[in-house]
Write an enzyme that holds these catalytic residues in place. Structure first.
Site, PDB file in Angstrom:
ATOM      1  N   HIS A  65     -13.156 -22.972   1.780  1.00  0.00           N
ATOM      2  CA  HIS A  65     -13.125 -23.736   3.031  1.00  0.00           C
ATOM      3  C   HIS A  65     -12.103 -24.869   2.942  1.00  0.00           C
ATOM      4  CE1 HIS A  65     -14.936 -25.961   6.504  1.00  0.00           C
ATOM      5  NE2 HIS A  65     -14.553 -27.003   5.783  1.00  0.00           N
ATOM      6  N   GLU A  66     -12.128 -25.602   1.831  1.00  0.00           N
ATOM      7  CA  GLU A  66     -11.196 -26.724   1.668  1.00  0.00           C
ATOM      8  C   GLU A  66      -9.755 -26.237   1.533  1.00  0.00           C
ATOM      9  OE1 GLU A  66     -12.194 -29.579   2.335  1.00  0.00           O
ATOM     10  OE2 GLU A  66     -14.339 -29.116   2.269  1.00  0.00           O
TER      11      GLU A  66
ATOM     12  N   HIS B  76      -8.459 -25.680   4.911  1.00  0.00           N
ATOM     13  CA  HIS B  76      -7.949 -26.904   5.551  1.00  0.00           C
ATOM     14  C   HIS B  76      -6.497 -27.158   5.140  1.00  0.00           C
ATOM     15  CE1 HIS B  76     -11.195 -28.645   7.825  1.00  0.00           C
ATOM     16  NE2 HIS B  76     -12.030 -28.681   6.808  1.00  0.00           N
TER      17      HIS B  76
ATOM     18  N   GLU C 293     -12.751 -27.334  11.923  1.00  0.00           N
ATOM     19  CA  GLU C 293     -13.794 -26.912  10.981  1.00  0.00           C
ATOM     20  C   GLU C 293     -14.111 -25.429  11.137  1.00  0.00           C
ATOM     21  OE1 GLU C 293     -15.298 -28.395   8.372  1.00  0.00           O
ATOM     22  OE2 GLU C 293     -13.772 -29.922   8.745  1.00  0.00           O
TER      23      GLU C 293
END
Length: 295
Positions: free
Chosen positions: A147-148, A151, A224
């Protein structure tokens, strides 16, 4: 860098169009007729310079700020098998996402959280909390890291900084117009800028700032969902859903991450009602449902 240049060019065009539109609607003439001598183009440029300056400076020093505010310790040489696994996992995910290996760190916090920051997708920092490493399974940690990395690969840090710069510009611009209007038109002050100008400008900046924050946080919530999708692509949808479900179990725990970093953490805390409009993250239930619909 190209993203920054394109975004700045686009917003300079927006500033120019806004200035021309106000002039065409006779706003300059109306203000001049009431004793307000405003050069809207110059005011817009002034506000754009200061509006973007703060957000861009914050972006360029974001890694340093993150390390200082969270106490993140960078893993230069792994000392344990957990640190070795963490480095290897981030390296694998970065390679799959097509970005350079970011710095990897651990910050001392009991809550399960992680964040990514940095001014460039190839010069980033990814950090996880001690609590996340201690209580989450390897698959769940890998999904959080994915997930990071999402980003970083999506350029979210740059995009949000530039969006913040835009709203800063227009908050400053309209607050000063309101201040001049109140001072010159309502209070009929004819000598310089009176106390009414400063009071009205400050109040307007506070009110407009809250509205602007809602816009920025709405945009953050959209990012997100995209990071969750990227995490699902890199680590698998089931693993990403499992990590979010585990975060939901721990949702009652306080989030100690500094406000400046919450937009880039995976766990943004929990608020309801109108306060939810100022949340950087969507509710975990909605994020899980979005991934399930995606399949």
């Amino acid at each position: 860098m190209m993203r920054i240049l394109l975004f700045v060019a686009t917003n300079l065009a927006v500033v120019l169009v806004a200035s021309i539109t106000l002039s065409l609607f006779g706003f300059n003439g109306f203000m001049a007729a009431n004793g307000v001598d405003l050069n809207l183009s110059s005011l817009l440029v002034f506000c754009a310079v200061f509006g973007f300056a703060g957000s861009l400076v914050s972006l360029f020093i974001s890694k340093w700020m993150a390390k200082m505010s969270t106490g993140t310790q960078i893993i230069s040489q792994p000392r344990t098998r957990h640190e070795q696994w963490l480095l290897q996992t981030v390296e694998e995910l970065s390679r799959e996402a097509g970005i350079k290996m970011p710095e990897v760190g651990i910050f001392p916090a009991y809550e399960a959280n992680a964040f990514a920051t940095g001014w460039n997708r190839n010069d980033a920092l990814v950090a996880v909390s001690q609590g996340l490493l201690e209580r989450f399974s390897p698959d769940e940690v890998r999904a959080v890291l994915a997930h990071e990395i999402g980003h970083v690969a999506n350029g979210d840090m740059v995009t949000l900084a530039l969006v913040q710069g835009v709203v800063n510009t227009f908050v400053m611009f309209f607050a000063r117009i309101i201040g001049n209007f109140v001072d010159k038109v309502i209070f009929k002050n004819e000598e310089g800028q009176g106390i009414a100008y400063y009071v009205a400008t400050i109040v307007a900046e506070l009110v407009l700032g809250i509205l602007a924050s809602m816009i920025v946080m709405w945009f953050s919530r959209r990012r997100e969902y995209r990071a969750d999708e990227a995490g699902a692509q890199l680590a698998g949808t089931a693993a990403m859903i499992g990590a979010l479900q585990r975060l939901r179990v721990e949702q009652g725990l306080p989030v100690h991450m500094p406000d400046t970093m919450k937009a880039f953490g995976i766990n943004g805390g929990l608020k309801h009602g109108l306060a939810g409009l100022l949340m950087s993250h969507p509710p975990l239930e909605e994020r899980i449902e979005a991934l399930r619909r995606r399949g």
